[in-house]
Design an enzyme around this catalytic site. Structure first.
Site, PDB file in Angstrom:
ATOM      1  CG  ASP A  17      -1.873   1.112   1.301  1.00  0.00           C
ATOM      2  OD1 ASP A  17      -2.729   1.171   0.402  1.00  0.00           O
ATOM      3  OD2 ASP A  17      -1.792   1.944   2.234  1.00  0.00           O
TER       4      ASP A  17
ATOM      5  CD  GLU B  68      14.651 -12.830   4.658  1.00  0.00           C
ATOM      6  OE1 GLU B  68      13.830 -13.388   5.426  1.00  0.00           O
ATOM      7  OE2 GLU B  68      15.202 -11.746   4.907  1.00  0.00           O
TER       8      GLU B  68
END
Ligand code: NOJ
Ligand code: CA
Length: 537
Positions: A207, A261
């Protein structure tokens, strides 16, 4: 000029179609008039039938709902009105079991003023989280420290008695902005990402990505010479000190490192910027946001010249390895079917689902929903409440509940929903459109199926063939497979010379007719007609 051929081994977020699901308005199962996670799980078959690949789900965090979930109190818990964390885990499993991906909204820029971080930060000038938000002393007259404005109207500064200082809020005062120049804030928000990634979430829609950093010298924004009365007050100033600071991209690359990751995840990012600035958010070596929003189909006029030039500008601005995206609607803007009219909305659907770039489809646009009618006493949107009456400024009208069938509350709820249903919900609903071989829903299903079946449409290169006389035409090509797409943006017939389509056959039209018709060097397009032509392969 041909742009960037892609390989077949592209990841899901390049190949696929993303559906922006708005939980409050998708399906209510407990009769409180608000959509919930159980409702999403109950209605997943709609998305399977549509053929989408990934869901981007708007927020379901714990929130006082001042800005309908974009005011987060707990980033790692689910709001009771939506359900529980266990139900969220169930949703992740259900979505994956159907071969789809689930992305969630991530709100890094601000929190709720009820968030424990903010309660602590506001309590004194020397608590451990004193620098987690943007605090400033008053100006010499006691007023706000500078001229920064809120996107929702008024000053962007709110007064805190305990600290004798102002806090900055780009949106509501109840949405204080975090201080992303403080590494502790970045660490905390990175851990929020890890929490969801470890639970199996496939990525985030980030956002307000272009708002993350503000001028460290707190300089005023300059006046906007192009401001016109009737526009939102925020446009009185150019937002050069409060948005799209060049170093924001470094923060975005930091988010990407966390994302990476975990294997096979993706990040889409909210921004409203021109092509050049938007493309900066891919990162210097495509190590930033995977899909920084391209909102040009919302911001720009729907004209053949403009869209043709837009494709070429965008493709030329994309860094190596970067992938485009296209959007006609989202929860913050009027519906495409109202902006362009129902007939052109079908043409727009053909563009969205045949263009080179990930299509991001806003819930309800697959039904051709038009703007809802929201009487003043039912307005929910805080933006509309703070600046009533501005043109195109009421976000409720695009957020009305999904009409599932022709029953009293459209199969969405057993009670009056939180926002009014669209006025034509008795006839424009999922069940009715499923039964109609020419409906907007059928058009979307057919287009998505075609895109899925043909690498040229999903991941092929694009060449613009025409952007004049109301006709937009382009070629998509992958290996030996070639399609030509021609769109008539006028309400009158058009004829276009299109030699690259010669010898092809019509695969699909916006009217779901003319299938199989063979094409010569000249193509006749009916009023508001879009045509997808299979040329070779
Ligand atoms: C963008 C969201 O789409 C909008 O609904 C929200 O109000 C603002 N960001 C603030 O979070
Ligand atoms: Ca509910």
């Amino acid at each position: 000029m041909q742009f960037h051929p892609a390989s077949l081994a592209e990841p899901w977020w390049k190949r696929g179609v993303v559906y922006n699901l708005y939980p409050c308005s998708y399906m209510d199962t407990n009769g409180d008039g608000w959509g919930d996670i159980a409702g999403i799980r109950a209605r997943l078959d709609h998305l399977v039938g549509l053929g989408i690949d990934a869901i981007w789900m708007s927020p379901v965090y714990v929130s006082p709902m001042k800005d309908f979930g974009y005011d987060v109190v707990d980033h790692t818990a689910v709001g009771a009105q939506f359900g529980t964390l266990a139900e969220m885990d169930g949703l992740i499993a259900d979505v994956h079991a159907r071969g789809m991906k689930l992305m969630i909204d991530f709100v890094p820029n601000h929190t709720s003023d009820q968030h424990p971080w903010f309660l602590e930060s506001r309590s004194s000038r020397d608590n451990p989280r004193a620098d987690w938000y943007l605090w400033r002393d008053p100006a010499s007259d006691g007023g706000p420290p500078n001229n920064w404005r809120s996107l929702f109207g008024g000053s962007a500064w709110a007064w805190c008695e305990e600290r004798g200082q102002y806090w900055y809020h780009a949106f509501l005062a109840e949405q204080p902005d975090l201080n992303w120049r403080n590494p502790a804030v970045a660490h905390a928000q990175h851990d929020v990402m890890r929490f969801w990634l470890a639970r199996g979430i496939d990525g985030f829609r980030v956002d307000a990505m272009w708002h993350l950093l503000k001028d460290p010298h707190w300089r005023d924004n300059p006046p906007n010479p192009d401001f016109r009365p009737g526009e939102p007050a925020i446009r009185q100033f150019l937002q050069i000190r409060t948005a799209d600071l060049p170093e924001t991209v470094e923060v975005v690359c930091g988010l990407r490192r966390v994302l990476d990751e975990f294997p096979d995840r993706a990040m889409i990012g909210e921004l409203y910027l021109d092509y050049d600035r938007m493309c900066a958010y891919y990162g210097p070596t495509s190590d930033g946001c995977n899909l920084p929003f391209n909102q040009h189909l919302i911001m720009d006029p729907w004209r053949a010249e403009v869209v043709a030039r837009g494709i070429e500008t965008y493709e030329a601005a994309l860094p190596a390895g970067a992938w485009p995206n296209w959007i006609f609607g989202n929860p913050d803007n009027p519906r495409v079917a109202s902006r362009l009219g129902p007939a052109q909305a079908r043409v727009a659907a053909v563009f969205l689902l045949t263009a080179r770039g990930t299509p991001i489809l806003w819930q309800g646009d697959e039904l051709g929903l038009e703007n809802g009618v929201v009487p003043p006493e039912r307005v929910r949107d805080p933006q509309e409440k703070r600046e009533p009456g501005l043109v195109d400024h009421n976000r409720d009208i695009a957020r009305t509940p999904m009409p599932w069938d022709g029953s009293r509350f459209a199969g969405f709820s057993t009670v009056e929903p939180w926002l009014p249903l669209t006025e034509d919900h008795a006839t424009v609903n999922v069940a009715a459109e499923e039964a109609d071989p020419r409906s907007m829903l059928t058009l979307h299903r057919r287009l998505i199926a075609l895109r899925r079946a043909h690498p040229a449409l999903a991941i092929g290169a694009v060449t613009v063939l025409c952007g004049a006389n109301d006709v937009l035409a382009f070629e998509r090509r992958h290996g030996t497979e070639v399609f030509v797409v021609a769109l008539n943006l006028a309400h009158a017939p058009r004829t276009v010379a299109l030699p690259p389509a010669a010898g092809g056959r019509i695969a699909l039209t916006s009217g779901l007719d003319r299938g199989g018709e063979s094409v010569g060097e000249t193509l006749c397009l009916g009023p508001d007609e879009a045509v997808v032509i299979a040329v070779a392969g």
